[in-house]
Design a protein around this motif. Structure first.
Motif, mmCIF file in Angstrom:
data_model
loop_
_atom_site.group_PDB
_atom_site.id
_atom_site.type_symbol
_atom_site.label_atom_id
_atom_site.label_comp_id
_atom_site.label_asym_id
_atom_site.label_seq_id
_atom_site.Cartn_x
_atom_site.Cartn_y
_atom_site.Cartn_z
ATOM 1 N N ALA A 1 -4.307 3.154 -6.853
ATOM 2 C CA ALA A 1 -5.382 4.139 -6.782
ATOM 3 C C ALA A 1 -4.844 5.525 -6.404
ATOM 4 O O ALA A 1 -5.428 6.541 -6.767
ATOM 5 N N LYS A 2 -3.727 5.557 -5.696
ATOM 6 C CA LYS A 2 -3.236 6.852 -5.207
ATOM 7 C C LYS A 2 -2.035 7.324 -6.025
ATOM 8 O O LYS A 2 -1.046 6.592 -6.147
ATOM 9 N N PRO A 3 -2.101 8.553 -6.542
ATOM 10 C CA PRO A 3 -1.010 9.054 -7.388
ATOM 11 C C PRO A 3 0.362 8.970 -6.712
ATOM 12 O O PRO A 3 1.344 8.606 -7.353
ATOM 13 N N ASP A 4 0.435 9.254 -5.402
ATOM 14 C CA ASP A 4 1.769 9.236 -4.780
ATOM 15 C C ASP A 4 2.317 7.814 -4.668
ATOM 16 O O ASP A 4 3.526 7.588 -4.757
ATOM 17 N N VAL A 5 1.394 6.830 -4.537
ATOM 18 C CA VAL A 5 1.845 5.423 -4.474
ATOM 19 C C VAL A 5 2.301 4.965 -5.864
ATOM 20 O O VAL A 5 3.323 4.283 -6.001
ATOM 21 N N GLU B 1 0.826 -1.220 0.000
ATOM 22 C CA GLU B 1 0.000 0.000 0.000
ATOM 23 C C GLU B 1 0.859 1.269 0.000
ATOM 24 O O GLU B 1 0.374 2.350 -0.280
ATOM 25 N N LYS B 2 2.147 1.099 0.247
ATOM 26 C CA LYS B 2 3.051 2.257 0.166
ATOM 27 C C LYS B 2 3.827 2.254 -1.156
ATOM 28 O O LYS B 2 4.659 3.128 -1.401
ATOM 29 N N PRO C 1 -5.606 -1.084 -4.368
ATOM 30 C CA PRO C 1 -5.325 0.125 -3.603
ATOM 31 C C PRO C 1 -3.961 0.736 -3.940
ATOM 32 O O PRO C 1 -3.777 1.948 -3.842
ATOM 33 N N ASP C 2 -2.987 -0.130 -4.377
ATOM 34 C CA ASP C 2 -1.653 0.417 -4.637
ATOM 35 C C ASP C 2 -1.605 1.263 -5.910
ATOM 36 O O ASP C 2 -0.682 2.043 -6.095
ATOM 37 N N ARG D 1 -3.671 4.246 -13.517
ATOM 38 C CA ARG D 1 -4.899 4.876 -12.996
ATOM 39 C C ARG D 1 -6.134 4.158 -13.541
ATOM 40 O O ARG D 1 -7.075 3.884 -12.815
#
Ligand code: AMP
Length: 206
Positions: free
Chosen positions: A145-149, A59-60, A142-143, A133
């Motif tokens: 889904a987030k731009p920073d990840v 997740e990170k 989830p990994d 994306r």
């Protein structure tokens, strides 16, 4: 584990280059067995110790430690051999997402005969971000889904995974552009792996 070296082909490329898509298609061809380390991790019970450990790293956008990863990988190979879904004497293992560090490559090379490294090489990081994306919307990842990840996953690829290329002889590394249509990327991959299947395992498959 098999007593002989396992015949393998590596799919190496940044997240979003289509390793999973191409590996899954190749895995439909008799004699090729697709093994994705990400799929192995995602299939584990999320409440188990390893399931929780996996989540804490993925997740990170970070990699699971090498010792755990190699242990889980070996267990999966053994499980497939026992189930008869991977036959080391007549199948080529198509590795997707593993090895992901030079030290994983070194540990795995004791057990593998790597015939080719398919390097899905893409300099256009923005195209990969866009693909990831879109995939996150379709699959529950989830990994991605987030731009920073996503950014971290690409950075980890550059810093930790790309150096895996240096663990193999240049003569077996094949660079392929992953941004073509899925069919044209598949054609390029097949042009590399079909002769390997014929040369290495032709007799076993006949
Ligand atoms: P993937 O589906 O291959 O992008 O993998 C998803 C996540 O699983 C990665 O971001 C890592 O956290 C973990 N993972 C998969 N394969 C490996 C590997 N070979 N080494 C370490 N971590 C991995």
């Amino acid at each position: 584990m098999a007593s002989e070296l396992i015949h393998a082909i590596l799919l190496l490329g940044a997240p979003g280059t289509g390793k999973g898509t191409q590996g899954a298609i190749l895995g439909q061809v008799p004699g090729f067995v697709h093994q994705s380390s990400g799929d192995i991790f995602r299939s584990m019970d999320p409440n188990s110790e390893i399931g929780k450990l996996f989540r804490s790293f993925s997740e990170k956008g970070e990699l699971v430690p090498d010792d755990v990863t190699i242990r889980i990988w070996k267990q999966d190979v053994d499980r497939r051999i026992a189930a008869g879904t991977f036959r080391p004497t007549s199948d080529l293992l198509v590795l997707d997402g593993i090895p992901r560090t030079p030290s994983q490559a070194k540990l795995m090379n004791e057990l593998l005969k790597v015939h080719s490294v398919i390097h899905l090489s893409c300099k256009d990081e923005e195209a990969l971000v866009e693909r990831l994306r879109k995939r996150a919307q379709k699959q529950n990842r989830p990994d991605d889904a987030k731009p920073d990840v996503i950014r971290r996953r690409l950075e980890v690829y550059r810093e930790e995974t790309r150096p895996v290329l240096e663990c193999y002889d240049k003569s077996i590394i094949h660079k392929i552009d992953p941004l073509g249509t899925p069919a044209s990327v598949l054609r390029d991959i097949l042009s590399v792996v079909a002769p390997i299947q014929a040369d290495v395992l032709g007799n076993a498959l006949a």
